[in-house]
Design an enzyme around this catalytic site. Structure first.
Site, short mmCIF file in Angstrom:
data_model
loop_
_atom_site.label_atom_id
_atom_site.label_comp_id
_atom_site.label_asym_id
_atom_site.label_seq_id
_atom_site.Cartn_x
_atom_site.Cartn_y
_atom_site.Cartn_z
N LYS A 110 -2.11 -11.33 11.49
CA LYS A 110 -1.92 -11.30 10.04
C LYS A 110 -0.44 -11.37 9.68
O LYS A 110 -0.03 -12.15 8.82
CB LYS A 110 -2.54 -10.00 9.50
CG LYS A 110 -2.83 -10.00 8.03
CD LYS A 110 -3.34 -8.63 7.59
CE LYS A 110 -4.70 -8.27 8.18
NZ LYS A 110 -5.26 -7.05 7.54
N LYS A 122 -2.65 -0.49 14.63
CA LYS A 122 -3.62 0.18 13.76
C LYS A 122 -3.81 1.59 14.24
O LYS A 122 -3.66 1.87 15.44
CB LYS A 122 -4.96 -0.55 13.80
CG LYS A 122 -5.80 -0.31 12.58
CD LYS A 122 -5.26 -1.14 11.43
CE LYS A 122 -6.16 -1.23 10.26
NZ LYS A 122 -5.79 -2.37 9.42
N THR A 206 -3.26 -6.25 -2.07
CA THR A 206 -4.29 -6.93 -1.28
C THR A 206 -5.23 -7.70 -2.20
O THR A 206 -5.58 -8.86 -1.93
CB THR A 206 -5.07 -5.91 -0.40
OG1 THR A 206 -4.12 -5.05 0.23
CG2 THR A 206 -5.88 -6.61 0.66
N ASN A 237 -10.08 -0.03 -2.90
CA ASN A 237 -8.77 -0.57 -3.28
C ASN A 237 -8.78 -2.10 -3.30
O ASN A 237 -8.30 -2.72 -4.25
CB ASN A 237 -7.69 -0.04 -2.34
CG ASN A 237 -6.34 -0.69 -2.61
OD1 ASN A 237 -6.01 -1.72 -2.03
ND2 ASN A 237 -5.59 -0.14 -3.54
N1 GLU Z 1 -4.38 -1.70 6.22
C1 GLU Z 1 -3.91 -2.91 5.61
C2 GLU Z 1 -4.35 -4.12 6.40
O1 GLU Z 1 -5.32 -4.09 7.12
C3 GLU Z 1 -2.41 -2.87 5.31
C4 GLU Z 1 -1.52 -2.71 6.48
C5 GLU Z 1 -0.06 -2.49 6.10
O2 GLU Z 1 0.26 -2.60 4.94
O3 GLU Z 1 0.71 -2.21 7.02
O4 GLU Z 1 -3.79 -5.18 6.28
#
Ligand code: GLU
Length: 432
Positions: A110, A122, A206, A237
Protein backbone atom coordinates in the site's frame (compact mmCIF):
# COMPACT_ATOMS: atom_id res chain seq x y z
CA UNK A 1 2.59 -22.33 5.66
CA UNK A 2 3.11 -24.91 2.94
CA UNK A 3 6.25 -25.29 0.91
CA UNK A 4 4.58 -24.47 -2.37
CA UNK A 5 4.23 -20.87 -1.18
CA UNK A 6 7.96 -20.48 -1.43
CA UNK A 7 8.06 -20.86 -5.19
CA UNK A 8 7.96 -17.52 -6.93
CA UNK A 9 6.98 -18.77 -10.30
CA UNK A 10 4.58 -21.45 -9.15
CA UNK A 11 1.27 -21.40 -10.98
CA UNK A 12 -1.41 -19.67 -8.96
CA UNK A 13 -3.24 -22.30 -6.91
CA UNK A 14 -6.47 -23.55 -8.46
CA UNK A 15 -9.70 -22.12 -7.11
CA UNK A 16 -10.34 -25.39 -5.22
CA UNK A 17 -7.07 -24.87 -3.39
CA UNK A 18 -8.05 -21.30 -2.46
CA UNK A 19 -11.00 -22.36 -0.34
CA UNK A 20 -9.01 -23.07 2.77
CA UNK A 21 -6.47 -20.29 2.41
CA UNK A 22 -5.53 -18.38 5.52
CA UNK A 23 -5.26 -14.62 5.14
CA UNK A 24 -1.51 -14.73 4.72
CA UNK A 25 -1.78 -17.54 2.21
CA UNK A 26 -4.24 -15.36 0.32
CA UNK A 27 -1.62 -12.57 0.26
CA UNK A 28 0.93 -15.04 -1.09
CA UNK A 29 -1.47 -16.34 -3.76
CA UNK A 30 -1.82 -12.82 -5.22
CA UNK A 31 1.87 -12.11 -4.63
CA UNK A 32 2.81 -15.22 -6.61
CA UNK A 33 0.44 -14.39 -9.45
CA UNK A 34 1.84 -10.84 -9.75
CA UNK A 35 5.46 -12.03 -9.33
CA UNK A 36 5.01 -14.43 -12.20
CA UNK A 37 3.48 -11.83 -14.53
CA UNK A 38 6.14 -9.23 -13.66
CA UNK A 39 8.94 -11.77 -13.54
CA UNK A 40 10.08 -10.62 -10.11
CA UNK A 41 13.65 -11.84 -9.49
CA UNK A 42 13.71 -14.78 -7.09
CA UNK A 43 15.95 -13.07 -4.49
CA UNK A 44 13.61 -10.08 -4.25
CA UNK A 45 10.59 -12.37 -4.07
CA UNK A 46 12.18 -14.47 -1.33
CA UNK A 47 12.86 -11.33 0.73
CA UNK A 48 9.34 -9.95 0.30
CA UNK A 49 7.57 -13.24 0.90
CA UNK A 50 8.33 -13.19 4.63
CA UNK A 51 8.10 -10.44 7.26
CA UNK A 52 11.30 -8.86 8.58
CA UNK A 53 10.32 -9.07 12.23
CA UNK A 54 7.49 -10.56 14.29
CA UNK A 55 6.90 -9.61 17.90
CA UNK A 56 4.38 -11.34 20.14
CA UNK A 57 3.68 -10.21 23.68
CA UNK A 58 1.42 -11.24 26.55
CA UNK A 59 -0.16 -8.32 28.36
CA UNK A 60 -1.51 -8.65 31.93
CA UNK A 61 -4.26 -6.12 32.58
CA UNK A 62 -6.12 -5.38 35.80
CA UNK A 63 -9.81 -5.64 34.90
CA UNK A 64 -12.54 -3.63 36.62
CA UNK A 65 -13.62 -6.70 38.60
CA UNK A 66 -10.23 -6.80 40.32
CA UNK A 67 -8.98 -9.86 38.39
CA UNK A 68 -6.00 -9.93 36.06
CA UNK A 69 -6.59 -10.96 32.45
CA UNK A 70 -3.73 -11.71 30.06
CA UNK A 71 -4.12 -10.58 26.44
CA UNK A 72 -2.06 -11.54 23.38
CA UNK A 73 -0.57 -8.66 21.39
CA UNK A 74 1.29 -8.58 18.09
CA UNK A 75 3.38 -6.23 16.02
CA UNK A 76 4.65 -7.55 12.73
CA UNK A 77 7.07 -5.52 10.63
CA UNK A 78 6.82 -6.76 7.08
CA UNK A 79 9.39 -4.39 5.58
CA UNK A 80 11.49 -1.28 6.09
CA UNK A 81 13.05 -1.08 2.61
CA UNK A 82 11.33 2.16 1.58
CA UNK A 83 11.45 3.76 5.02
CA UNK A 84 10.31 3.20 8.62
CA UNK A 85 7.45 0.73 8.88
CA UNK A 86 3.90 2.04 9.03
CA UNK A 87 0.53 0.50 9.76
CA UNK A 88 -2.38 0.38 12.13
CA UNK A 89 -3.24 -1.53 15.29
CA UNK A 90 -6.51 -3.47 15.47
CA UNK A 91 -8.44 -4.82 18.42
CA UNK A 92 -10.72 -7.81 17.96
CA UNK A 93 -11.61 -11.27 19.17
CA UNK A 94 -10.30 -13.00 16.05
CA UNK A 95 -7.02 -11.06 15.79
CA UNK A 96 -4.19 -13.58 15.33
CA UNK A 97 -0.65 -13.66 13.98
CA UNK A 98 -1.64 -14.88 10.50
CA UNK A 99 -4.08 -12.00 10.07
CA UNK A 100 -1.61 -9.40 11.38
CA UNK A 101 1.09 -10.81 9.10
CA UNK A 102 -1.20 -10.49 6.07
CA UNK A 103 -2.17 -6.95 6.99
CA UNK A 104 1.50 -6.02 7.54
CA UNK A 105 2.43 -7.25 4.06
CA UNK A 106 -0.44 -5.28 2.53
CA UNK A 107 0.92 -2.15 4.24
CA UNK A 108 4.24 -2.62 2.43
CA UNK A 109 2.46 -2.76 -0.93
CA UNK A 110 0.00 0.00 0.00
CA UNK A 111 2.73 2.48 0.97
CA UNK A 112 4.73 1.63 -2.15
CA UNK A 113 1.69 2.04 -4.43
CA UNK A 114 0.83 5.40 -2.83
CA UNK A 115 4.43 6.58 -3.35
CA UNK A 116 5.23 7.03 0.35
CA UNK A 117 8.74 6.70 1.83
CA UNK A 118 7.50 4.08 4.30
CA UNK A 119 7.59 0.35 4.84
CA UNK A 120 4.77 -1.85 6.13
CA UNK A 121 3.70 -3.18 9.53
CA UNK A 122 0.59 -4.06 11.48
CA UNK A 123 -0.29 -4.65 15.10
CA UNK A 124 -3.15 -6.17 16.96
CA UNK A 125 -4.48 -7.31 20.30
CA UNK A 126 -6.82 -10.27 20.71
CA UNK A 127 -9.62 -8.84 22.86
CA UNK A 128 -13.30 -8.01 22.76
CA UNK A 129 -13.24 -4.19 22.83
CA UNK A 130 -17.07 -3.94 22.88
CA UNK A 131 -17.24 -5.72 26.21
CA UNK A 132 -14.42 -3.73 27.84
CA UNK A 133 -14.68 -0.49 29.80
CA UNK A 134 -12.76 2.64 28.76
CA UNK A 135 -10.46 2.14 31.75
CA UNK A 136 -9.69 -1.46 30.78
CA UNK A 137 -8.99 -0.42 27.20
CA UNK A 138 -6.66 2.35 28.40
CA UNK A 139 -4.69 0.00 30.66
CA UNK A 140 -4.46 -2.56 27.85
CA UNK A 141 -3.24 0.06 25.36
CA UNK A 142 -0.62 1.35 27.82
CA UNK A 143 0.61 -2.20 28.53
CA UNK A 144 0.92 -2.83 24.81
CA UNK A 145 2.89 0.43 24.35
CA UNK A 146 5.23 -0.50 27.21
CA UNK A 147 5.82 -3.94 25.67
CA UNK A 148 6.53 -2.35 22.27
CA UNK A 149 8.66 0.58 23.47
CA UNK A 150 11.71 -0.68 21.58
CA UNK A 151 9.72 -1.61 18.49
CA UNK A 152 7.86 1.68 17.97
CA UNK A 153 9.60 4.96 17.20
CA UNK A 154 9.16 7.91 14.85
CA UNK A 155 12.08 6.72 12.74
CA UNK A 156 11.47 3.02 13.33
CA UNK A 157 7.87 1.90 13.29
CA UNK A 158 4.84 4.19 13.40
CA UNK A 159 1.43 2.75 14.33
CA UNK A 160 -1.99 4.22 13.50
CA UNK A 161 -5.65 3.35 14.04
CA UNK A 162 -7.24 0.30 12.44
CA UNK A 163 -10.36 -1.72 13.28
CA UNK A 164 -11.74 -0.83 16.75
CA UNK A 165 -9.03 1.72 17.49
CA UNK A 166 -9.02 5.45 16.85
CA UNK A 167 -7.67 8.78 18.04
CA UNK A 168 -8.40 7.90 21.68
CA UNK A 169 -6.06 4.88 21.61
CA UNK A 170 -3.44 6.85 19.65
CA UNK A 171 -3.51 9.57 22.33
CA UNK A 172 -2.83 6.94 25.04
CA UNK A 173 0.08 5.54 23.03
CA UNK A 174 1.65 9.01 22.52
CA UNK A 175 1.27 9.73 26.20
CA UNK A 176 2.71 6.42 27.39
CA UNK A 177 5.54 6.39 24.85
CA UNK A 178 6.48 10.03 25.58
CA UNK A 179 6.61 9.28 29.33
CA UNK A 180 8.77 6.21 28.80
CA UNK A 181 11.16 8.09 26.51
CA UNK A 182 11.12 11.22 28.72
CA UNK A 183 10.40 13.46 25.73
CA UNK A 184 7.38 14.60 23.78
CA UNK A 185 7.16 12.29 20.78
CA UNK A 186 4.00 13.02 18.78
CA UNK A 187 5.46 11.39 15.65
CA UNK A 188 5.43 7.89 17.19
CA UNK A 189 1.87 7.33 15.97
CA UNK A 190 -0.49 8.93 13.46
CA UNK A 191 -4.24 9.32 13.62
CA UNK A 192 -3.90 11.32 16.86
CA UNK A 193 -6.37 13.98 17.99
CA UNK A 194 -5.54 17.29 16.26
CA UNK A 195 -4.78 18.93 19.65
CA UNK A 196 -2.01 16.35 20.26
CA UNK A 197 -0.34 16.85 16.89
CA UNK A 198 -2.78 15.01 14.65
CA UNK A 199 -3.42 16.15 11.11
CA UNK A 200 -6.52 17.88 9.91
CA UNK A 201 -8.24 15.62 7.39
CA UNK A 202 -6.82 12.36 8.80
CA UNK A 203 -10.10 10.95 10.12
CA UNK A 204 -11.89 11.32 6.80
CA UNK A 205 -8.85 10.46 4.67
CA UNK A 206 -9.55 6.78 3.95
CA UNK A 207 -13.12 7.60 2.93
CA UNK A 208 -11.87 10.50 0.84
CA UNK A 209 -9.42 8.19 -0.92
CA UNK A 210 -12.23 5.72 -1.67
CA UNK A 211 -14.14 8.60 -3.28
CA UNK A 212 -11.18 9.73 -5.41
CA UNK A 213 -10.56 6.17 -6.65
CA UNK A 214 -14.27 5.73 -7.39
CA UNK A 215 -14.28 8.90 -9.49
CA UNK A 216 -11.06 7.96 -11.31
CA UNK A 217 -12.38 4.48 -12.13
CA UNK A 218 -15.75 5.90 -13.23
CA UNK A 219 -13.96 8.20 -15.67
CA UNK A 220 -12.01 5.27 -17.13
CA UNK A 221 -15.02 3.02 -17.60
CA UNK A 222 -17.50 5.72 -18.53
CA UNK A 223 -19.98 5.81 -15.64
CA UNK A 224 -21.81 9.14 -15.28
CA UNK A 225 -21.48 9.80 -11.55
CA UNK A 226 -24.50 12.08 -11.39
CA UNK A 227 -26.75 9.22 -12.46
CA UNK A 228 -24.96 6.58 -10.43
CA UNK A 229 -25.78 4.64 -7.29
CA UNK A 230 -23.63 3.04 -4.60
CA UNK A 231 -23.97 0.51 -1.79
CA UNK A 232 -21.56 0.79 1.12
CA UNK A 233 -20.96 -2.19 3.42
CA UNK A 234 -19.74 -1.07 6.85
CA UNK A 235 -20.43 2.25 8.62
CA UNK A 236 -17.29 2.66 10.70
CA UNK A 237 -14.57 5.20 10.02
CA UNK A 238 -14.02 4.08 6.42
CA UNK A 239 -17.60 3.30 5.34
CA UNK A 240 -19.30 6.31 6.89
CA UNK A 241 -16.83 8.83 5.46
CA UNK A 242 -16.77 7.03 2.08
CA UNK A 243 -20.58 7.23 1.91
CA UNK A 244 -20.54 10.94 2.81
CA UNK A 245 -17.83 11.70 0.29
CA UNK A 246 -19.57 9.78 -2.53
CA UNK A 247 -22.78 11.62 -1.70
CA UNK A 248 -20.92 14.96 -1.88
CA UNK A 249 -20.05 14.06 -5.50
CA UNK A 250 -23.71 13.43 -6.38
CA UNK A 251 -23.47 9.66 -6.24
CA UNK A 252 -26.67 8.31 -4.64
CA UNK A 253 -25.86 6.01 -1.73
CA UNK A 254 -28.83 3.64 -1.69
CA UNK A 255 -27.61 1.17 0.96
CA UNK A 256 -25.48 1.16 4.10
CA UNK A 257 -24.86 -1.43 6.80
CA UNK A 258 -23.07 -2.32 9.98
CA UNK A 259 -22.81 -5.55 11.96
CA UNK A 260 -26.40 -5.15 13.19
CA UNK A 261 -27.96 -5.04 9.70
CA UNK A 262 -28.21 -3.43 6.25
CA UNK A 263 -30.60 -0.71 5.10
CA UNK A 264 -31.84 0.12 1.60
CA UNK A 265 -33.57 3.23 0.30
CA UNK A 266 -33.85 3.61 -3.47
CA UNK A 267 -34.07 7.42 -3.16
CA UNK A 268 -30.82 7.51 -1.22
CA UNK A 269 -30.05 7.07 2.46
CA UNK A 270 -30.12 10.24 4.58
CA UNK A 271 -26.53 9.87 5.80
CA UNK A 272 -26.66 12.63 8.42
CA UNK A 273 -29.67 10.93 9.92
CA UNK A 274 -27.84 7.60 9.89
CA UNK A 275 -24.85 9.17 11.67
CA UNK A 276 -27.10 10.75 14.29
CA UNK A 277 -28.85 7.43 14.80
CA UNK A 278 -25.50 5.70 15.23
CA UNK A 279 -24.41 8.23 17.86
CA UNK A 280 -27.63 7.82 19.82
CA UNK A 281 -27.58 3.98 19.66
CA UNK A 282 -24.24 2.85 21.11
CA UNK A 283 -22.49 3.37 17.79
CA UNK A 284 -24.80 1.06 15.81
CA UNK A 285 -27.44 1.40 13.10
CA UNK A 286 -29.76 -0.99 14.98
CA UNK A 287 -33.35 0.19 14.54
CA UNK A 288 -32.54 2.73 11.78
CA UNK A 289 -35.78 3.61 9.98
CA UNK A 290 -34.33 5.55 7.03
CA UNK A 291 -34.47 2.48 4.77
CA UNK A 292 -35.84 -1.04 4.43
CA UNK A 293 -33.89 -3.65 6.34
CA UNK A 294 -32.14 -6.07 3.96
CA UNK A 295 -29.58 -8.82 4.47
CA UNK A 296 -25.85 -8.40 4.13
CA UNK A 297 -25.91 -10.59 1.02
CA UNK A 298 -28.71 -8.49 -0.49
CA UNK A 299 -26.58 -5.37 0.03
CA UNK A 300 -23.57 -6.94 -1.67
CA UNK A 301 -25.63 -8.10 -4.65
CA UNK A 302 -27.75 -4.98 -5.21
CA UNK A 303 -28.20 -3.58 -8.70
CA UNK A 304 -25.93 -0.53 -8.18
CA UNK A 305 -23.05 1.00 -10.11
CA UNK A 306 -20.57 0.96 -7.24
CA UNK A 307 -20.12 -1.45 -4.36
CA UNK A 308 -17.83 -0.34 -1.52
CA UNK A 309 -17.00 -3.19 0.88
CA UNK A 310 -15.72 -1.23 3.88
CA UNK A 311 -16.33 -3.66 6.73
CA UNK A 312 -14.38 -6.86 7.29
CA UNK A 313 -12.11 -9.17 5.31
CA UNK A 314 -13.43 -12.13 3.27
CA UNK A 315 -16.86 -10.71 2.49
CA UNK A 316 -16.92 -11.43 -1.25
CA UNK A 317 -16.68 -15.18 -1.70
CA UNK A 318 -16.90 -16.97 -5.06
CA UNK A 319 -20.58 -17.59 -4.39
CA UNK A 320 -21.30 -13.90 -3.75
CA UNK A 321 -19.09 -12.86 -6.69
CA UNK A 322 -21.34 -14.80 -9.07
CA UNK A 323 -24.31 -12.75 -7.86
CA UNK A 324 -22.73 -9.29 -7.80
CA UNK A 325 -24.38 -6.80 -10.17
CA UNK A 326 -22.25 -3.71 -9.49
CA UNK A 327 -20.00 -2.51 -12.32
CA UNK A 328 -17.31 -1.29 -9.99
CA UNK A 329 -16.03 -2.50 -6.61
CA UNK A 330 -13.86 -0.15 -4.57
CA UNK A 331 -12.32 -2.00 -1.61
CA UNK A 332 -12.48 0.26 1.44
CA UNK A 333 -11.65 -2.62 3.80
CA UNK A 334 -8.45 -4.65 3.77
CA UNK A 335 -8.91 -8.02 2.08
CA UNK A 336 -12.69 -7.99 1.49
CA UNK A 337 -12.45 -10.19 -1.62
CA UNK A 338 -11.43 -13.84 -1.41
CA UNK A 339 -8.85 -15.11 -3.88
CA UNK A 340 -11.25 -17.34 -5.79
CA UNK A 341 -13.63 -14.39 -6.34
CA UNK A 342 -11.00 -12.38 -8.27
CA UNK A 343 -11.26 -14.42 -11.44
CA UNK A 344 -15.05 -14.57 -11.36
CA UNK A 345 -15.31 -10.78 -11.04
CA UNK A 346 -12.73 -10.33 -13.79
CA UNK A 347 -14.63 -12.67 -16.13
CA UNK A 348 -17.84 -10.77 -15.44
CA UNK A 349 -16.09 -7.53 -16.49
CA UNK A 350 -16.44 -6.00 -13.02
CA UNK A 351 -13.62 -3.56 -12.25
CA UNK A 352 -12.14 -4.01 -8.77
CA UNK A 353 -10.08 -1.17 -7.32
CA UNK A 354 -8.04 -3.24 -4.85
CA UNK A 355 -7.61 -2.46 -1.15
CA UNK A 356 -3.90 -1.63 -1.42
CA UNK A 357 -4.87 1.22 -3.75
CA UNK A 358 -8.47 2.01 -2.78
CA UNK A 359 -7.92 2.52 0.96
CA UNK A 360 -4.44 4.05 0.78
CA UNK A 361 -5.80 7.55 1.47
CA UNK A 362 -5.59 6.86 5.21
CA UNK A 363 -1.93 6.03 5.31
CA UNK A 364 -1.20 8.85 2.85
CA UNK A 365 -2.56 11.43 5.29
CA UNK A 366 -0.80 9.52 8.10
CA UNK A 367 2.39 10.21 6.19
CA UNK A 368 1.46 13.91 6.03
CA UNK A 369 0.79 13.84 9.78
CA UNK A 370 4.23 12.36 10.42
CA UNK A 371 5.83 15.01 8.17
CA UNK A 372 3.98 17.77 10.08
CA UNK A 373 5.19 16.29 13.39
CA UNK A 374 8.76 16.36 12.10
CA UNK A 375 8.33 19.96 10.89
CA UNK A 376 6.46 21.05 14.02
CA UNK A 377 4.36 23.05 11.59
CA UNK A 378 0.75 22.22 10.81
CA UNK A 379 -1.10 22.50 7.52
CA UNK A 380 -4.59 23.77 6.76
CA UNK A 381 -7.19 21.14 5.86
CA UNK A 382 -7.36 22.25 2.21
CA UNK A 383 -3.64 21.75 1.85
CA UNK A 384 -3.91 18.23 3.30
CA UNK A 385 -6.84 17.34 1.05
CA UNK A 386 -5.31 18.76 -2.12
CA UNK A 387 -2.04 16.92 -1.58
CA UNK A 388 -3.96 13.75 -0.75
CA UNK A 389 -5.99 13.95 -3.95
CA UNK A 390 -2.85 14.43 -6.05
CA UNK A 391 -1.12 11.42 -4.45
CA UNK A 392 -4.20 9.26 -4.97
CA UNK A 393 -4.73 10.31 -8.59
CA UNK A 394 -1.08 9.58 -9.39
CA UNK A 395 -1.26 6.19 -7.68
CA UNK A 396 -4.43 5.32 -9.59
CA UNK A 397 -2.84 6.27 -12.91
CA UNK A 398 0.26 4.17 -12.23
CA UNK A 399 -1.78 1.13 -11.25
CA UNK A 400 -4.08 1.53 -14.25
CA UNK A 401 -1.05 1.89 -16.54
CA UNK A 402 0.68 -1.18 -15.12
CA UNK A 403 -2.45 -3.29 -15.34
CA UNK A 404 -2.73 -2.41 -19.04
CA UNK A 405 1.00 -2.84 -19.65
CA UNK A 406 1.00 -6.30 -18.06
CA UNK A 407 -2.49 -7.19 -19.31
CA UNK A 408 -3.85 -7.97 -15.90
CA UNK A 409 -6.44 -6.75 -13.42
CA UNK A 410 -5.98 -3.72 -11.15
CA UNK A 411 -5.12 -5.88 -8.12
CA UNK A 412 -2.14 -7.49 -9.75
CA UNK A 413 -1.36 -4.15 -11.45
CA UNK A 414 -1.09 -2.65 -7.96
CA UNK A 415 1.28 -5.38 -6.76
CA UNK A 416 3.40 -4.83 -9.88
CA UNK A 417 3.46 -1.06 -9.21
CA UNK A 418 4.78 -1.84 -5.71
CA UNK A 419 7.28 -4.45 -6.97
CA UNK A 420 8.89 -1.90 -9.30
CA UNK A 421 9.61 0.46 -6.38
CA UNK A 422 10.64 -2.24 -3.91
CA UNK A 423 12.93 -3.93 -6.40
CA UNK A 424 14.74 -0.64 -7.05
CA UNK A 425 15.06 0.12 -3.33
CA UNK A 426 16.44 -3.33 -2.57
CA UNK A 427 18.95 -3.15 -5.44
CA UNK A 428 20.19 0.31 -4.36
CA UNK A 429 20.58 -0.92 -0.80
CA UNK A 430 22.99 -3.51 -2.15
CA UNK A 431 23.97 -7.02 -1.21
CA UNK A 432 24.39 -8.47 2.17
N1 GLU B 1 -4.90 1.07 9.36
C1 GLU B 1 -4.89 1.86 8.16
C2 GLU B 1 -4.63 0.99 6.95
O1 GLU B 1 -4.87 -0.20 6.96
C3 GLU B 1 -3.98 3.08 8.27
C4 GLU B 1 -2.55 2.80 8.50
C5 GLU B 1 -1.73 4.05 8.79
O2 GLU B 1 -2.26 5.13 8.66
O3 GLU B 1 -0.56 3.87 9.13
O4 GLU B 1 -4.23 1.47 5.93
Amino acid sequence: MTKSNHQTTANPPSSEAHKSLSMYEAVLARFNQAAEIYNLPTDIADILRVPQKQVKVNLPVMMDNGKVQVFEGYRIIHSTYLGPSKGGIRYGLDVNDDEVKALAAWMTYKCAVAGLPLGGAKGGITCDPRSMSVGELERLTRQYTLAMVDVFGPNLDIPAPDMNTGKREMAWIVDEYSKLKRESTPGVVTGKPVTLGGSKGRESATGRGVMIHTLEAMKKIGIDRKKSTAAVQGFGNVGSFAAKMLHSKNITVVAISDYTGAYYNEKGIDLDRALQHQKAHKNTLEGFTGGDKISNEELLTLEVDVLVPAALQNQISAEIAHKIKAKLIVEGANGPTEVEADEILHDKGIIVVPDILANSGGVTVSYFEWVQNKQGFYWQEDEVNNRHDTYMQQAFEQVWYNSKQYKTNLRLGAYITAFKKLEKALRYRGNY
